[in-house]
Scaffold this active site. Sequence first.
Site, PDB file in Angstrom:
ATOM      1  N   GLU A   1       0.403   1.616   1.484  1.00 17.13           N
ATOM      2  CA  GLU A   1      -0.158   0.565   1.226  1.00 17.13           C
ATOM      3  C   GLU A   1      -0.368  -0.535   2.756  1.00 17.13           C
ATOM      4  O   GLU A   1      -1.123  -1.631   2.794  1.00 17.13           O
ATOM      5  CB  GLU A   1       0.552  -0.237   0.299  1.00 17.13           C
ATOM      6  CG  GLU A   1       0.521   0.595  -1.139  1.00 17.13           C
ATOM      7  CD  GLU A   1      -0.914   1.055  -1.789  1.00 17.13           C
ATOM      8  OE1 GLU A   1      -1.308   0.227  -1.326  1.00 17.13           O
ATOM      9  OE2 GLU A   1      -0.618   1.978  -2.684  1.00 17.13           O
TER      10      GLU A   1
ATOM     11  N   GLU B   1      -3.274  -9.460   3.119  1.00 15.38           N
ATOM     12  CA  GLU B   1      -4.240  -8.924   3.058  1.00 15.38           C
ATOM     13  C   GLU B   1      -5.481  -9.917   3.896  1.00 15.38           C
ATOM     14  O   GLU B   1      -4.641 -10.925   3.795  1.00 15.38           O
ATOM     15  CB  GLU B   1      -5.198  -9.065   1.658  1.00 15.38           C
ATOM     16  CG  GLU B   1      -6.184  -8.850   1.776  1.00 15.38           C
ATOM     17  CD  GLU B   1      -6.847  -9.161   0.457  1.00 15.38           C
ATOM     18  OE1 GLU B   1      -8.142  -9.950  -0.461  1.00 15.38           O
ATOM     19  OE2 GLU B   1      -6.478  -9.569  -0.819  1.00 15.38           O
TER      20      GLU B   1
END
Length: 342
Positions: A86, A108
Amino acid sequence: MKALLLLVIFTLLSSLGDGSVGSIISSSLFDQMLKHRNDAACPGKGFYTYTAFIAATNSFSGFGTTGDDATKKREIAAFLAQTSHETTGGWPTAPDGPYAWGYCFISERNPPKDYCVANSQWPCAAGKKYYGRGPIQISYNYNYGPAGKAIGSDLLKNPDLVATDATISFKTALWFWMTPQSPMPSCHDVITGRWTPSNADRAAGRLTGYGVTTNIINGGLECGNGSDARVADRIGFYKRYCDLLGVSYGDNLDCYNPRPFTSTAAHVDPGRQTSSQYSHSGKLGKTPCDADPCRNGRHFKHSTLSYSTQSKLKLRRDRVGKSPSRSRPICRSPTTEKQATH
């Protein structure tokens, strides 16, 4: 400063006792596994420390301490592998290989919105954004809320703690790992053998092994469709970490053929397109958390960072395709019981 030093020493010493995660994975082994996390090109340089990892694991009884030594090692390998995928900055020809570049990213990049949805139980705080942060890239207010409650931090009011406090960051990932959501088991129960597949699971090809943890995390996008580079990337990290820990891989590593949990999940609005296996429980309202069109994995924009060794290389976040798997947010029911101990 002295108090902080004493806290670090206490954390490290407390981790050395029999049965703890620290007794299985040392600081030097942690650095070897996540070899390039502190590379100058990584946005997460200096953030994901061994001390924070051990402190977080000590708050979740059962993690890395369930079963025999092989089982304990596999769980640690599996957790670090999934979260490395991830947060990876690796690419196929990266120095030391693509699986030495886990934990390169924290947040993000260029989130398209604030990830706030109406929810009476976990209301958004004014001006706060709940985009992906931390090892598991937790997203949305209805995940920050229960995760924060479980670990004793108000993440609705302070979501940036997941990107600024490494211990809290690890704890959110461990909360996800340890918490089941029906009909899905927890990743912890799967990898430690505490989950017994139902007849429906067996019919769908979901059998105990590392592959089911991938199905839990991103099955709606990656599982049941044959060979998938994202699944292979997760397996690559897992094998590398198992090798470093000196443990066998176990069975059923991939989810190429098993169907995702989506096929049996309830409370998904059939009138809307979904891209992930996660759905709201009935207590969260009528809108499925993955009905958002940005959940199809195409909105997560990462910059390409320059990296120099003997020749110029590129640090690429989109190492296995046009976008990373965590381009869609983590969804988790806010009705689960508190997992952390304090």
